[in-house]
Write a protein that holds these residues in place. Structure first.
Motif: not given
Length: 105
Positions: A63-66, A71-74, A94-101
């Motif tokens: 899951l992208a959310e997990k 990524m945030r925790d680490r 999987l890049n955090i910026h793409d997920c947030l966008r």
């Protein structure tokens, strides 16, 4: 060679490059932080000498959310997506910026 790593990192724009072994398994990653830690004589090193071994990865069905939470925790910005069959081949990043966008939080 590190010159190839630098070209790959610049071309892809993720701030990370995967390092594979002879069988194509993800053996490690080279991050911007790894580059800074090895700045002196960087081009005399190999990717294997500079890389972070056993990087954090996710399976394709994660899951992208997990993944974003990890990524945030680490405090990292990318996770490699790795084949879960045991072969350990990298399938993508999987890049955090793409997920947030995309609205994943």
């Amino acid at each position: 060679p590190m010159s190839e790593v630098l070209v790959t990192m610049s071309r892809k724009g993720f701030g990370v490059a995967g390092v594979t072994d002879a069988s194509g398994r993800l053996a490690g990653i080279v991050t911007d932080g790894d580059l800074r830690r090895h700045m002196e004589g960087l081009l005399t090193h190999t990717a294997g000498e500079v890389m972070t071994r056993d990087p954090r990865t996710v399976p394709p069905g994660a899951l992208a959310e997990k993944a974003v939470a990890e990524m945030r925790d680490r405090k990292i910005t990318c996770l490699f997506v790795v084949d879960p069959s045991g072969e350990g081949r990298a399938l993508g990043i999987l890049n955090i910026h793409d997920c947030l966008r995309a609205g994943v939080a």
